[in-house]
Design an enzyme around this catalytic site. Structure first.
Site, PDB file in Angstrom:
ATOM      1  N   LYS A   1       0.834  -1.213   0.000  1.00 26.49           N
ATOM      2  CA  LYS A   1       0.000   0.000   0.000  1.00 26.49           C
ATOM      3  C   LYS A   1       0.860   1.251   0.000  1.00 26.49           C
ATOM      4  CE  LYS A   1      -2.266   2.793   3.442  1.00 26.49           C
ATOM      5  NZ  LYS A   1      -1.378   3.353   4.437  1.00 26.49           N
ATOM      6  N   ASN A   2       1.840   1.297   0.891  1.00 22.77           N
ATOM      7  CA  ASN A   2       2.575   2.554   1.053  1.00 22.77           C
ATOM      8  C   ASN A   2       3.546   2.826  -0.093  1.00 22.77           C
ATOM      9  OD1 ASN A   2       1.115   3.258   3.269  1.00 22.77           O
ATOM     10  ND2 ASN A   2       2.611   2.521   4.766  1.00 22.77           N
TER      11      ASN A   2
ATOM     12  N   CYS B   1      -5.319   8.024   8.894  1.00 20.82           N
ATOM     13  CA  CYS B   1      -5.488   7.554  10.277  1.00 20.82           C
ATOM     14  C   CYS B   1      -5.120   8.635  11.276  1.00 20.82           C
ATOM     15  CB  CYS B   1      -4.582   6.350  10.526  1.00 20.82           C
ATOM     16  SG  CYS B   1      -5.062   4.883   9.616  1.00 20.82           S
TER      17      CYS B   1
ATOM     18  N   ARG C   1       0.490  14.887  12.851  1.00 26.85           N
ATOM     19  CA  ARG C   1       1.173  14.382  11.651  1.00 26.85           C
ATOM     20  C   ARG C   1       1.628  15.572  10.804  1.00 26.85           C
ATOM     21  NH1 ARG C   1      -1.688   8.961   9.339  1.00 26.85           N
ATOM     22  NH2 ARG C   1       0.402   8.712   8.484  1.00 26.85           N
TER      23      ARG C   1
ATOM     24  N   ASP D   1       3.950   0.217  11.999  1.00 26.73           N
ATOM     25  CA  ASP D   1       2.743  -0.315  11.350  1.00 26.73           C
ATOM     26  C   ASP D   1       2.492  -1.789  11.688  1.00 26.73           C
ATOM     27  OD1 ASP D   1       2.430   2.174  10.285  1.00 26.73           O
ATOM     28  OD2 ASP D   1       3.135   1.663   8.274  1.00 26.73           O
TER      29      ASP D   1
ATOM     30  N   ARG E   1      -8.924   0.567   3.591  1.00 22.89           N
ATOM     31  CA  ARG E   1      -7.968   1.503   2.978  1.00 22.89           C
ATOM     32  C   ARG E   1      -6.637   0.822   2.687  1.00 22.89           C
ATOM     33  NH1 ARG E   1      -6.697   5.206   6.805  1.00 22.89           N
ATOM     34  NH2 ARG E   1      -4.953   5.396   5.404  1.00 22.89           N
TER      35      ARG E   1
HETATM   36  N1  EPU Z   1       7.299  14.073  10.889  1.00 23.25           N
HETATM   37  C1  EPU Z   1       7.563  15.402  11.167  1.00 23.25           C
HETATM   38  N2  EPU Z   1       7.539  16.278  10.120  1.00 23.25           N
HETATM   39  C2  EPU Z   1       7.289  15.902   8.840  1.00 23.25           C
HETATM   40  C3  EPU Z   1       7.039  14.551   8.567  1.00 23.25           C
HETATM   41  C4  EPU Z   1       7.039  13.645   9.615  1.00 23.25           C
HETATM   42  O1  EPU Z   1       7.792  15.782  12.313  1.00 23.25           O
HETATM   43  O2  EPU Z   1       7.305  16.759   7.959  1.00 23.25           O
HETATM   44  C5  EPU Z   1       7.314  13.090  11.992  1.00 23.25           C
HETATM   45  C6  EPU Z   1       5.971  12.419  12.203  1.00 23.25           C
HETATM   46  O3  EPU Z   1       5.150  13.178  13.073  1.00 23.25           O
HETATM   47  C7  EPU Z   1       6.388  11.078  12.787  1.00 23.25           C
HETATM   48  C8  EPU Z   1       7.714  10.779  12.098  1.00 23.25           C
HETATM   49  O4  EPU Z   1       8.195  12.036  11.614  1.00 23.25           O
HETATM   50  O5  EPU Z   1       6.635  11.223  14.164  1.00 23.25           O
HETATM   51  C9  EPU Z   1       7.654   9.817  10.950  1.00 23.25           C
HETATM   52  O6  EPU Z   1       6.637  10.191  10.034  1.00 23.25           O
HETATM   53  P1  EPU Z   1       6.687   9.797   8.496  1.00 23.25           P
HETATM   54  O7  EPU Z   1       6.733  11.037   7.701  1.00 23.25           O
HETATM   55  O8  EPU Z   1       7.722   8.768   8.287  1.00 23.25           O
HETATM   56  O9  EPU Z   1       5.248   9.148   8.311  1.00 23.25           O
HETATM   57  P2  EPU Z   1       4.298   9.272   7.073  1.00 23.25           P
HETATM   58  O10 EPU Z   1       5.083   9.401   5.830  1.00 23.25           O
HETATM   59  O11 EPU Z   1       3.231  10.278   7.316  1.00 23.25           O
HETATM   60  C10 EPU Z   1       4.266   6.730   6.530  1.00 23.25           C
HETATM   61  C11 EPU Z   1       3.226   5.670   6.383  1.00 23.25           C
HETATM   62  C12 EPU Z   1       2.653   5.323   7.729  1.00 23.25           C
HETATM   63  C13 EPU Z   1       3.777   4.848   8.651  1.00 23.25           C
HETATM   64  C14 EPU Z   1       4.885   5.899   8.719  1.00 23.25           C
HETATM   65  C15 EPU Z   1       6.092   5.447   9.503  1.00 23.25           C
HETATM   66  C16 EPU Z   1       2.374   6.170   4.200  1.00 23.25           C
HETATM   67  C17 EPU Z   1       1.258   6.685   3.376  1.00 23.25           C
HETATM   68  N3  EPU Z   1       2.175   6.185   5.509  1.00 23.25           N
HETATM   69  O12 EPU Z   1       3.608   7.850   7.099  1.00 23.25           O
HETATM   70  O13 EPU Z   1       1.775   4.244   7.492  1.00 23.25           O
HETATM   71  O14 EPU Z   1       3.273   4.625   9.942  1.00 23.25           O
HETATM   72  O15 EPU Z   1       5.304   6.242   7.378  1.00 23.25           O
HETATM   73  O16 EPU Z   1       6.630   4.307   8.940  1.00 23.25           O
HETATM   74  O17 EPU Z   1       3.388   5.733   3.685  1.00 23.25           O
HETATM   75  C18 EPU Z   1      -0.038   2.821   7.880  1.00 23.25           C
HETATM   76  O18 EPU Z   1       0.233   2.284   6.789  1.00 23.25           O
HETATM   77  O19 EPU Z   1      -0.853   2.343   8.707  1.00 23.25           O
HETATM   78  C19 EPU Z   1       0.623   4.079   8.231  1.00 23.25           C
HETATM   79  C20 EPU Z   1       0.191   4.889   9.169  1.00 23.25           C
END
Ligand code: EPU
Length: 423
Positions: free
Chosen positions: A22-23, A117, A122, A306, A398
């Site tokens: 998915k991701n 979610c 975020r 995850d 999703r």
């Molecule tokens: N963060 C910041 N600033 C940013 C971006 C992230 O402070 O600009 C922080 C976040 O608050 C968090 C950490 O950095 O504490 C990591 O966040 P990341 O950006 O890696 O998460 P994401 O890209 O929003 C993706 C996955 C999530 C998964 C996380 C961590 C997708 C669409 N989502 O989220 O997947 O938990 O990486 O591996 O790729 C899921 O599939 O259930 C899911 C939530």
């Protein structure tokens, strides 16, 4: 409203074939906007986040043709708009990838603030920092992100936080930029590497994906005319591996990349579970309660957040007391209150939880508070004595393709039921 009804007390047994990640899929689809040509993506998971991503591409002017449920051909030669429909983008988190892709392609992007979610705060400040360093002006007004640039020019970008989203998004924005972009302190997840591989297959020049530093030499054009296969979903694979542990079952997870699951297999061996690893499959089997274990979630190659709720179910049934520390999200323990309704003994405070192992769970009425929480509750329902009803299952749809069918094939008694709204 739909819900899942599970008659529990089953040991799962058999093979399950893992879908595409998915991701990765939710980043690859926006990435096709950068391609001035036609490309085909297969091994796509048929899930709601993918279906909505394809609808958004169509709204932007791409021609999207489904070749069955798991393959699409996308013609992005005639992109007409750089404004994504707000009602659609606000439905899922990964819509933020449209900013990087549209900025790269059109030098302008208007995208609604992403949904997805509720796992606590975020922020996307690191995405915005990257776009700005490349030369874009980014404003957040009335729930929309508005990014524009006269031109994008390669530069050095050091991410303050290891972020999957920021790494991929900045990579998308810099593929067609002038000169060289270096992004440091990047995420190394398999889906980051998958997006880089896809872009390179289309003509980009990205090096170092999977390490701490990614170097992107900007190219004038991405051409397409090839087929790309989405990497197998390591989180789906891990979900079924943990279902085998919790149900004291015997499951062979097929079409996975075992190295992507090294942190989980190491932990399962510590928990006394049997594991056989082959080229592209992992067999997980046990006939006893798992040993207690402590977990801390981290960016890849650490233990993934995850897969935190799913191992939480196994630890709630383990011999002894386990501790989980959540290293990524502020609110990833909402599922523990639901598990406690089923007889688990979990105390959660902030980003830690203590799991006092119990011998059995019993069926109850529970709510999928987010995607992975929903998957964990399905596993709990399959183990539990009696009947479990899980509501809010749109979260699960999703991210998991045919989840109840896959669990049914392993022996679970699980049905999707349409329920009239009472209020
Ligand atoms: N963060 C910041 N600033 C940013 C971006 C992230 O402070 O600009 C922080 C976040 O608050 C968090 C950490 O950095 O504490 C990591 O966040 P990341 O950006 O890696 O998460 P994401 O890209 O929003 C993706 C996955 C999530 C998964 C996380 C961590 C997708 C669409 N989502 O989220 O997947 O938990 O990486 O591996 O790729 C899921 O599939 O259930 C899911 C939530």
């Amino acid at each position: 409203m739909e819900k899942l009804v599970i008659k529990g007390g089953t040991r799962l047994n058999g093979d399950v074939v893992i879908s595409g990640a998915k991701n990765a899929a939710v980043a690859l689809l926006p990435a096709t906007l950068l391609v001035d040509g036609i490309c085909t993506i297969n091994n796509l998971p048929y899930i709601s986040d993918v279906k909505i991503s394809c609808k958004i591409l169509e709204e932007l002017g791409a021609k999207v043709t489904w070749n069955g449920n798991n393959e699409v051909t996308i013609d992005s030669r005639n992109i007409e708009s750089s404004a994504a429909p707000i009602d659609m983008t606000s439905k899922f988190r990964a819509s933020y990838y449209l900013i990087g892709a549209l900025l790269g392609r059109c030098k302008s992007a208007v995208v609604g603030l992403p949904g997805g979610c509720n796992l606590g705060a975020r922020p996307i400040d690191q995405h915005i920092k990257g776009f700005e360093l490349l030369g874009a002006t980014v404003e957040v007004i009335e729930g929309k992100i508005n990014a524009t640039a006269k031109k994008l020019v390669g530069t050095s970008i050091y991410l303050d936080k290891v972020s999957v989203g920021a790494t991929i998004n900045v990579m998308l924005a810099s593929v067609l930029a002038e000169g060289t972009t270096i992004i440091e302190n990047v995420a190394k997840e398999p889906h980051v590497v998958d997006v880089a591989n896809f872009l390179n297959a289309m003509g980009a020049d990205i090096r170092g994906a999977g390490t701490d530093l990614i170097k992107i030499n900007g190219v004038k054009k991405l051409c397409g005319n090839s087929t790309y296969s989405v990497v197998p979903d390591q989180i789906e694979a891990g979900t079924f591996m943990l279902a085998a542990v919790a149900t004291k079952g015997d499951i062979t997870v097929k079409n996975c990349i075992p190295e992507h699951l090294d942190c989980l297999t190491a932990k399962l061996i510590e928990m006394g579970v049997n594991i056989d690893i082959n080229n592209d499959s992992i067999r997980v089997y046990t006939n006893k309660r798992p040993n207690k274990a402590n977990i801390i979630t981290m960016p890849y190659p650490g233990y993934p957040t995850d897969l935190q709720p799913q191992i939480g179910v196994a630890l709630s049934l383990a011999e002894g007391t386990s501790i989980i520390n959540e290293g990524i999200w502020d609110s990833r323990f909402q599922y523990t209150a639901e598990l406690n309704k089923m007889g688990a003994n979990i105390i959660n405070q902030g980003k830690s939880a203590v799991f006092e192992g119990v011998e059995e769970l019993y069926g109850s009425f529970v709510e999928a508070t987010d995607l992975r929480a929903g998957a964990a509750l399905i596993i709990a329902g399959i183990v539990a004595n009696g009947e479990t009803s899980i509501t809010n299952i749109y979260h699960i749809d999703r991210g998991y393709e045919n989840i109840e069918e896959k669990f049914r094939k392993l022996g679970a008694n699980i049905q999707r039921v349409v329920e009239e709204d009472i209020f």
